[in-house]
Design a protein around this motif. Structure first.
Motif, PDB file in Angstrom:
ATOM      1  N   GLY A  41       0.845  -1.192   0.000  1.00  0.00           N
ATOM      2  CA  GLY A  41       0.000   0.000   0.000  1.00  0.00           C
ATOM      3  C   GLY A  41       0.879   1.240   0.000  1.00  0.00           C
ATOM      4  N   GLN A  42       0.259   2.390  -0.046  1.00  0.00           N
ATOM      5  CA  GLN A  42       1.014   3.630  -0.189  1.00  0.00           C
ATOM      6  C   GLN A  42       1.265   4.334   1.133  1.00  0.00           C
ATOM      7  OE1 GLN A  42       2.296   4.257  -3.077  1.00  0.00           O
ATOM      8  NE2 GLN A  42       1.274   2.420  -3.855  1.00  0.00           N
ATOM      9  N   THR A  43       0.776   3.780   2.267  1.00  0.00           N
ATOM     10  CA  THR A  43       1.007   4.421   3.554  1.00  0.00           C
ATOM     11  C   THR A  43       2.426   4.145   4.015  1.00  0.00           C
ATOM     12  OG1 THR A  43      -1.299   4.113   4.127  1.00  0.00           O
ATOM     13  CG2 THR A  43       0.208   4.577   5.930  1.00  0.00           C
ATOM     14  N   SER A  44       3.143   5.132   4.321  1.00  0.00           N
ATOM     15  CA  SER A  44       4.533   4.961   4.738  1.00  0.00           C
ATOM     16  C   SER A  44       4.603   4.596   6.199  1.00  0.00           C
ATOM     17  CB  SER A  44       5.325   6.242   4.484  1.00  0.00           C
ATOM     18  OG  SER A  44       4.874   7.276   5.345  1.00  0.00           O
ATOM     19  N   SER A  45       5.642   3.884   6.579  1.00  0.00           N
ATOM     20  CA  SER A  45       5.835   3.487   7.971  1.00  0.00           C
ATOM     21  C   SER A  45       6.034   4.687   8.873  1.00  0.00           C
ATOM     22  CB  SER A  45       7.041   2.541   8.068  1.00  0.00           C
ATOM     23  OG  SER A  45       8.198   3.185   7.576  1.00  0.00           O
ATOM     24  N   GLU A  46       6.448   5.832   8.248  1.00  0.00           N
ATOM     25  CA  GLU A  46       6.650   7.030   9.056  1.00  0.00           C
ATOM     26  C   GLU A  46       5.324   7.574   9.583  1.00  0.00           C
ATOM     27  OE1 GLU A  46       8.741   9.729   6.623  1.00  0.00           O
ATOM     28  OE2 GLU A  46      10.587   8.548   6.554  1.00  0.00           O
ATOM     29  N   ASP A  47       4.207   7.345   8.825  1.00  0.00           N
ATOM     30  CA  ASP A  47       2.892   7.824   9.231  1.00  0.00           C
ATOM     31  C   ASP A  47       2.182   6.849  10.164  1.00  0.00           C
ATOM     32  OD1 ASP A  47       3.290  10.002   7.595  1.00  0.00           O
ATOM     33  OD2 ASP A  47       2.384   9.004   5.858  1.00  0.00           O
ATOM     34  N   LEU A  48       2.744   5.681  10.400  1.00  0.00           N
ATOM     35  CA  LEU A  48       2.101   4.633  11.179  1.00  0.00           C
ATOM     36  C   LEU A  48       2.399   4.804  12.663  1.00  0.00           C
ATOM     37  CD1 LEU A  48       0.383   2.124  10.441  1.00  0.00           C
ATOM     38  CD2 LEU A  48       2.468   0.767  10.615  1.00  0.00           C
ATOM     39  N   ASP A  49       1.364   4.619  13.490  1.00  0.00           N
ATOM     40  CA  ASP A  49       1.531   4.670  14.945  1.00  0.00           C
ATOM     41  C   ASP A  49       2.526   3.580  15.360  1.00  0.00           C
ATOM     42  OD1 ASP A  49       0.913   3.913  17.808  1.00  0.00           O
ATOM     43  OD2 ASP A  49      -0.446   5.617  17.583  1.00  0.00           O
ATOM     44  N   PRO A  50       3.459   3.896  16.262  1.00  0.00           N
ATOM     45  CA  PRO A  50       4.451   2.885  16.661  1.00  0.00           C
ATOM     46  C   PRO A  50       3.840   1.660  17.333  1.00  0.00           C
ATOM     47  CG  PRO A  50       4.580   4.854  18.044  1.00  0.00           C
ATOM     48  CD  PRO A  50       3.704   5.198  16.893  1.00  0.00           C
ATOM     49  N   ASN A  51       2.578   1.775  17.832  1.00  0.00           N
ATOM     50  CA  ASN A  51       1.902   0.638  18.455  1.00  0.00           C
ATOM     51  C   ASN A  51       0.950  -0.065  17.499  1.00  0.00           C
ATOM     52  OD1 ASN A  51       3.103   1.042  20.998  1.00  0.00           O
ATOM     53  ND2 ASN A  51       1.585   2.601  21.532  1.00  0.00           N
ATOM     54  N   SER A  52       1.036   0.253  16.193  1.00  0.00           N
ATOM     55  CA  SER A  52       0.108  -0.307  15.209  1.00  0.00           C
ATOM     56  C   SER A  52       0.776  -1.378  14.366  1.00  0.00           C
ATOM     57  CB  SER A  52      -0.445   0.791  14.306  1.00  0.00           C
ATOM     58  OG  SER A  52      -1.198   1.729  15.054  1.00  0.00           O
ATOM     59  N   VAL A  53      -0.059  -2.290  13.869  1.00  0.00           N
ATOM     60  CA  VAL A  53       0.389  -3.344  12.960  1.00  0.00           C
ATOM     61  C   VAL A  53      -0.470  -3.272  11.714  1.00  0.00           C
ATOM     62  CG1 VAL A  53       0.816  -5.807  12.664  1.00  0.00           C
ATOM     63  CG2 VAL A  53       0.958  -4.785  14.937  1.00  0.00           C
ATOM     64  N   MET A  54       0.195  -3.233  10.538  1.00  0.00           N
ATOM     65  CA  MET A  54      -0.536  -3.128   9.279  1.00  0.00           C
ATOM     66  C   MET A  54      -0.583  -4.493   8.596  1.00  0.00           C
ATOM     67  SD  MET A  54       0.224  -0.656   6.008  1.00  0.00           S
ATOM     68  CE  MET A  54      -0.138   0.838   6.934  1.00  0.00           C
ATOM     69  N   PHE A  55      -1.755  -4.813   8.021  1.00  0.00           N
ATOM     70  CA  PHE A  55      -1.953  -6.071   7.320  1.00  0.00           C
ATOM     71  C   PHE A  55      -2.421  -5.791   5.896  1.00  0.00           C
ATOM     72  CE2 PHE A  55      -2.250  -7.310  11.695  1.00  0.00           C
ATOM     73  CZ  PHE A  55      -1.837  -8.639  11.752  1.00  0.00           C
ATOM     74  N   THR A  56      -2.243  -6.778   5.040  1.00  0.00           N
ATOM     75  CA  THR A  56      -2.878  -6.723   3.732  1.00  0.00           C
ATOM     76  C   THR A  56      -4.272  -7.329   3.871  1.00  0.00           C
ATOM     77  OG1 THR A  56      -2.068  -8.918   3.110  1.00  0.00           O
ATOM     78  CG2 THR A  56      -0.657  -7.032   2.590  1.00  0.00           C
ATOM     79  N   ASP A  57      -5.109  -7.081   2.864  1.00  0.00           N
ATOM     80  CA  ASP A  57      -6.443  -7.673   2.880  1.00  0.00           C
ATOM     81  C   ASP A  57      -6.366  -9.196   2.864  1.00  0.00           C
ATOM     82  OD1 ASP A  57      -7.664  -5.180   2.891  1.00  0.00           O
ATOM     83  OD2 ASP A  57      -7.682  -5.050   0.699  1.00  0.00           O
ATOM     84  N   GLU A  58      -5.376  -9.724   2.126  1.00  0.00           N
ATOM     85  CA  GLU A  58      -5.199 -11.179   2.077  1.00  0.00           C
ATOM     86  C   GLU A  58      -4.810 -11.738   3.435  1.00  0.00           C
ATOM     87  OE1 GLU A  58      -3.816  -9.007   0.127  1.00  0.00           O
ATOM     88  OE2 GLU A  58      -4.389  -9.431  -1.948  1.00  0.00           O
ATOM     89  N   ALA A  59      -3.936 -11.017   4.148  1.00  0.00           N
ATOM     90  CA  ALA A  59      -3.506 -11.474   5.473  1.00  0.00           C
ATOM     91  C   ALA A  59      -4.670 -11.474   6.459  1.00  0.00           C
ATOM     92  CB  ALA A  59      -2.382 -10.585   5.991  1.00  0.00           C
ATOM     93  N   VAL A  60      -5.549 -10.472   6.369  1.00  0.00           N
ATOM     94  CA  VAL A  60      -6.725 -10.409   7.243  1.00  0.00           C
ATOM     95  C   VAL A  60      -7.634 -11.610   7.009  1.00  0.00           C
ATOM     96  CG1 VAL A  60      -8.856  -9.125   7.690  1.00  0.00           C
ATOM     97  CG2 VAL A  60      -6.690  -7.920   7.550  1.00  0.00           C
TER      98      VAL A  60
END
Length: 418
Positions: A79-98
């Motif tokens: 995806g286009q969201t950069s890790s710099e914009d992500l909360d340090p306590n957050s985990v990002m998944f792909t739709d397939e991973a969900v």
């Protein structure tokens, strides 16, 4: 001709300057031809910032396509969201991973004052209106007056004729004692014989008839002790029976029980006297209004259900035992009104901490943020939220452990670390 000579004269005098101008013009043309375009530069920049991950292992991140080093699956764009914009306590998944992790979410809302519960069960015989007809003597079934299950009987009706040598012998003693010359001895034996016959369920009128006629019969009549329908028949004509053996079960089917099963998380919302709407599918979805008459104090260890009993009238006899029913109960939730509840499956417990993962609505990819909350009492399969969550927030209700495991692998805050 003169002009051409004049130009040649100028070039000869300013030869160095001309060469310099020609060189600069060559550089400018070369830049126009070979310099990279802005669009190509922008595409390259975007390509270098593109991240790829594995649907099965979201902790794997690469800046180019390839294979997952753990399972060998093709990496997919993150995806286009950069890790710099992500909360340090957050985990990002792909739709397939969900989808693969079976992650589900719910939006939190405060409880209403009522909650509808659906229970399932079947019609049963009212045990309070059911009688077992037993034999009081040993003997042989000489004749049956009840031919099959479903026959109607009345209280006092003769249902079987039993040949009993024991009854015959005691009846003979009674008749013989009546002829004794010693009245005291006669009275003692007569009373003893009467007592035995009464214990064998010989009626007083039958005993009086023996005394009056001085006649003994080899047979005794077994009479029904209740009105109703034969729902169970254990003997046949010619069978030998023993004292205490069950012969028939007779039930009054004008009033029946509905036996329902309630899951343990629904028990806190049920009480004796609560209104119930019973639906009988076999009778064109006939509906009957009644009340809960009994809630079992025990829970089945295998099914994790508790028995709920409801009594229903059956004056016309159209409702039959073992018919399938559905019941609707409107539970009073006034004590939980305006309180936020979270499902038990959404919470991870670690010591004194209670942890949930809140979905970030601002991210394009499914992103879950670690959050500690404070819980109150448990209500069935839910917990009351004291603090840490707000109405309208979306939390993971299933697959929470998989989210936490991904956070651990990325070295982020999780139930196992701070």
């Amino acid at each position: 001709m003169k002009s051409d000579n004049k130009i040649k004269e100028i070039i000869r005098k300013h030869r160095v300057i001309v060469y310099i101008l020609l060189f600069l013009m060559g550089l400018f043309l070369g830049y126009l031809i070979f310099a990279p375009s802005k669009s190509k530069s922008k595409d390259a920049k975007e390509q270098s910032s593109q991240q790829y991950t594995c649907s099965m292992h979201p902790q794997i991140r690469q800046d180019k396509p390839g294979k997952c080093p753990l399972c060998g699956m093709d990496l997919t764009p993150l995806g286009q969201t950069s890790s710099e914009d992500l909360d340090p306590n957050s985990v990002m998944f792909t739709d397939e991973a969900v989808a693969l992790a079976d992650i589900e979410t719910i939006v939190l809302w405060k409880e209403d004052s009522q909650k509808e519960l659906t229970l399932y069960g079947n019609v049963d015989i009212n045990e309070r209106n059911s009688q077992i007809q037993s034999s009081y003597v040993n003997g042989r079934v000489e004749k049956l007056f009840i031919n099959a299950v479903g026959d109607k009987v009345s209280k006092g009706q003769t249902i079987a004729l039993i040949y009993s040598p024991e009854v015959y012998a005691v009846s003979q003693e009674l008749v013989a004692a009546l002829n004794y010359a010693d009245k005291n001895q006669s009275l003692a034996i007569v009373n003893a014989a009467k007592e035995k016959l009464l214990l064998w369920n010989i009626t007083q009128s039958q005993i009086d008839n023996i005394i009056k006629n001085r006649k003994v019969s080899d047979y005794i009549e077994i009479k029904s002790n209740t009105n109703g329908t034969v729902v169970k028949k254990n003997i046949s004509q010619g069978d030998y029976i023993e004292q205490g053996e069950e012969l028939f079960t007779i039930a009054n089917l004008s009033n029946l029980w509905v036996q329902l099963k309630a899951y343990e998380q629904d028990i806190p919302f049920l009480r004796v006297g609560q209104r119930v709407e019973i639906t009988l599918e076999a009778l064109a979805n006939k509906k009957i209004e009644s009340k809960i008459s009994f809630i079992s104090p025990l829970t089945d260890e295998k099914t994790r259900t508790t028995d709920i009993r409801v009594e229903i009238p059956n004056p016309k006899g159209k409702i039959r035992p073992q018919m399938y029913v559905t019941a609707k109960v409107v539970a009073d939730m006034s004590e939980f009104k305006d309180k936020l509840l979270v499902p038990k499956s959404a919470v991870l417990f670690t010591g004194k901490r209670s942890i949930v993962y809140v979905k970030d609505p601002n991210q394009t990819q499914p992103t879950f943020t670690f959050r500690e909350i404070e819980l109150g009492n448990r209500v069935g399969d839910y917990y009351i939220v004291l603090s840490g969550l707000e109405e309208g927030e979306e939390i993971a209700s299933n697959g929470v452990f998989q989210i936490d495991a991904a956070a651990q692998l990325e070295g982020k805050r999780s139930m196992m670390n701070e």
